[in-house]
Design an enzyme around this catalytic site. Structure first.
Site, PDB file in Angstrom:
ATOM      1  N   GLY A   1     107.330 -29.885  45.414  1.00  0.00           N
ATOM      2  CA  GLY A   1     107.223 -28.836  46.437  1.00  0.00           C
ATOM      3  C   GLY A   1     108.572 -28.522  47.061  1.00  0.00           C
ATOM      4  O   GLY A   1     108.909 -27.349  47.264  1.00  0.00           O
TER       5      GLY A   1
ATOM      6  N   ARG B   1     111.628 -43.032  41.127  1.00  0.00           N
ATOM      7  CA  ARG B   1     111.993 -42.728  42.521  1.00  0.00           C
ATOM      8  C   ARG B   1     112.687 -43.910  43.198  1.00  0.00           C
ATOM      9  O   ARG B   1     113.540 -43.710  44.053  1.00  0.00           O
ATOM     10  CB  ARG B   1     110.749 -42.325  43.299  1.00  0.00           C
ATOM     11  CG  ARG B   1     110.305 -40.945  42.895  1.00  0.00           C
ATOM     12  CD  ARG B   1     109.181 -40.438  43.724  1.00  0.00           C
ATOM     13  NE  ARG B   1     109.059 -38.999  43.538  1.00  0.00           N
ATOM     14  CZ  ARG B   1     108.056 -38.270  43.979  1.00  0.00           C
ATOM     15  NH1 ARG B   1     107.077 -38.835  44.620  1.00  0.00           N
ATOM     16  NH2 ARG B   1     108.037 -36.977  43.761  1.00  0.00           N
TER      17      ARG B   1
ATOM     18  N   LYS C   1      99.339 -21.648  38.027  1.00  0.00           N
ATOM     19  CA  LYS C   1      99.038 -20.459  38.830  1.00  0.00           C
ATOM     20  C   LYS C   1     100.252 -19.618  39.219  1.00  0.00           C
ATOM     21  O   LYS C   1     101.303 -20.144  39.537  1.00  0.00           O
ATOM     22  CB  LYS C   1      98.330 -20.892  40.106  1.00  0.00           C
ATOM     23  CG  LYS C   1      96.930 -21.389  39.816  1.00  0.00           C
ATOM     24  CD  LYS C   1      96.212 -21.673  41.093  1.00  0.00           C
ATOM     25  CE  LYS C   1      94.753 -22.012  40.792  1.00  0.00           C
ATOM     26  NZ  LYS C   1      94.113 -22.612  41.950  1.00  0.00           N
TER      27      LYS C   1
HETATM   28  P1  AMP Z   1     101.520 -26.331  38.337  1.00  0.00           P
HETATM   29  O1  AMP Z   1     101.103 -27.482  39.209  1.00  0.00           O
HETATM   30  O2  AMP Z   1     101.138 -24.986  38.872  1.00  0.00           O
HETATM   31  O3  AMP Z   1     102.968 -26.412  37.891  1.00  0.00           O
HETATM   32  O4  AMP Z   1     100.646 -26.446  37.020  1.00  0.00           O
HETATM   33  C1  AMP Z   1     100.691 -27.537  36.154  1.00  0.00           C
HETATM   34  C2  AMP Z   1      99.389 -27.548  35.411  1.00  0.00           C
HETATM   35  O5  AMP Z   1      99.223 -26.340  34.710  1.00  0.00           O
HETATM   36  C3  AMP Z   1      99.309 -28.645  34.377  1.00  0.00           C
HETATM   37  O6  AMP Z   1      98.383 -29.604  34.808  1.00  0.00           O
HETATM   38  C4  AMP Z   1      98.813 -27.917  33.127  1.00  0.00           C
HETATM   39  O7  AMP Z   1      97.743 -28.578  32.489  1.00  0.00           O
HETATM   40  C5  AMP Z   1      98.344 -26.592  33.668  1.00  0.00           C
HETATM   41  N1  AMP Z   1      98.381 -25.517  32.663  1.00  0.00           N
HETATM   42  C6  AMP Z   1      99.436 -25.121  31.944  1.00  0.00           C
HETATM   43  N2  AMP Z   1      99.090 -24.147  31.086  1.00  0.00           N
HETATM   44  C7  AMP Z   1      97.778 -23.927  31.254  1.00  0.00           C
HETATM   45  C8  AMP Z   1      96.854 -23.049  30.639  1.00  0.00           C
HETATM   46  N3  AMP Z   1      97.222 -22.206  29.677  1.00  0.00           N
HETATM   47  N4  AMP Z   1      95.568 -23.082  31.063  1.00  0.00           N
HETATM   48  C9  AMP Z   1      95.204 -23.947  32.039  1.00  0.00           C
HETATM   49  N5  AMP Z   1      96.037 -24.799  32.659  1.00  0.00           N
HETATM   50  C10 AMP Z   1      97.316 -24.792  32.280  1.00  0.00           C
END
Ligand code: AMP
Length: 402
Positions: free
Chosen positions: A378, A38, A202
């Site tokens: 974000g 950054r 999610k």
């Molecule tokens: P996000 O912040 O929503 O982009 O999510 C990123 C996070 O999703 C990372 O820390 C990953 O460890 C988690 N992640 C990815 N695939 C899975 C999975 N199959 N089960 C649980 N966590 C996951």
């Protein structure tokens, strides 16, 4: 939507310029900067201003200090790193708009660089406080925003401060312009086929992005934890895999809408499954139709990797946000790393968004092969969701008569 005012359109000669940067860098427990991307990304705008004969005042936040000054959130280590990268030495102020900052800003000469202390040591920063914004604006003649990572927040140094500069005295820095241009190109006129690869934990966090992208993409590839809500919606048993029960209907809607629009939607066909969420658990590869009770899918499997690679093969534009699995654990990082390689090797315009995804790309040593890696998590998601960011709106070129 008009274009943002570019720093190049501003008469900067011999001016004092305030640049809002995003120096929110990760640090270890000893205060060492562990990743200075950054800081490095801000350098082109800073150097450009120095070349124009400016005196440069830099400001940023770091972390989330709660009660005023807190040494562990000080920007002093950033000042040190910046000095190494920039030459000349960066002058550092002990406060944000206090006596030290004011005196140092007032005495700042052309070619000199001053970094203020962490903006969030001032309570008014996150409250978009106009008095703080005014005090900040008085430190310089021109305002430049190059802090894309906070543009989705109406904070004093991002939004309120723009009220104190007219359109001849405020603009977007190079980094911010690049972020906006890439996002706009994706949303407005991507070269086709346009493939979005979405993963992460999610559905809820990316629902709006999925909804906005669906009518614009040719293919949608869904991996990571969020895929299981879709698989559940298809009637599969997903064991203990991540599930957002309340979004099953929404997942069905997205799949239905994709069919109506002719968008090809790809989900994992196999997963790397484990019984516990830990790096030392035994694993096995299973198809998504045969996830045993008590097991959870923590990465996409080898068949899914091949399937996704094939779907990516003819892409001309790829947007990737969200890892394919729990990439933080080596055992569950292969899917993400291989998809990173596939995207990097493609001949498409490749745009990567989100901090986690940028980490995957860095770990896969693919960063140089990507067209653009967004610095804001974000903020980049909100642009793809089609939102106008509070930090960007005031930098739009005024229309005639405004
Ligand atoms: P996000 O912040 O929503 O982009 O999510 C990123 C996070 O999703 C990372 O820390 C990953 O460890 C988690 N992640 C990815 N695939 C899975 C999975 N199959 N089960 C649980 N966590 C996951």
């Amino acid at each position: 939507m008009s274009d943002v005012i570019s720093i190049k359109e501003i008469d900067l000669a011999n001016k004092k310029v305030f640049i809002r940067c995003d120096f929110n860098v990760p640090m270890d427990e000893f205060g060492n900067i562990t990743d200075d991307r950054r800081i490095v990304s801000a350098v082109p705008t800073i150097r450009y201003c120095l070349d124009q004969g400016c005196a440069v005042v830099l400001a940023s936040h770091l972390g989330r200090p709660k009660n005023g000054y807190d040494e562990s959130f000080s920007l002093a280590p950033v000042a040190k790193r910046l000095s190494r990268i920039l030459h000349p030495d960066v002058i550092f102020a002990d406060d944000v708009v206090g006596a030290d900052a004011k005196a140092k800003a007032a005495n700042l000469k052309a070619g000199e660089v001053l970094l203020l202390e962490n903006l969030r040591f001032e309570k008014g920063e996150t409250k978009n406080d106009e008095a703080l914004a005014k005090a900040l604006s008085e430190l310089a003649d021109v305002y430049i925003n190059d802090a894309f990572g906070v543009c989705h927040r109406a904070h004093a140094s991002v939004e309120a401060i723009t009220r104190f500069f007219d359109s001849k005295h405020k603009a977007a820095g190079f980094l911010l312009q690049k972020e906006i241009n890439f996002a706009q190109r994706l949303i407005k006129h991507p070269t086709r086929p346009f493939v979005a690869v979405v993963g992460g934990s999610k559905v809820s966090g990316k629902l709006q992005a999925l909804t906005n992208l669906l009518p614009r993409v040719d293919k949608l590839i869904i991996g990571g934890g969020m895929a299981f809500t879709f698989l559940k919606a298809l009637g599969y048993n997903i064991g203990n895999s991540l599930l957002e029960e309340e979004l099953i209907d929404e997942a069905n809607n997205i799949m239905k809408r994709a069919r109506e629009l002719g968008v090809k939607l790809y989900l994992p066909v196999d997963v790397v499954a484990a019984q516990t969420f830990s790096a030392d658990s035994a694993i096995k590869f299973v198809t998504t139709q045969e996830i045993p009770a008590g097991w959870m899918g923590l990465d996409i499997g080898p068949a899914s990797t091949r399937l996704f690679k094939e779907a990516l093969a003819d892409a001309q534009t790829i947007w990737w946000n969200g890892p394919m699995g729990v990439f933080e654990m080596d055992k569950f990082s292969k899917g993400s790393i291989k998809i990173s390689h596939a995207i990097a090797e493609s001949h498409a315009t490749t745009v990567v968004g989100g901090g986690d995804t940028a980490d995957v790309v860095a770990r896969a040593s693919d960063a140089d092969e990507m067209t653009f890696i967004s610095t804001g998590g974000g903020a980049s998601l909100e642009l793809i969701e089609g939102k106008e960011l509070p930090g960007v709106r005031p930098l739009r070129m005024p229309k005639d008569g405004e």
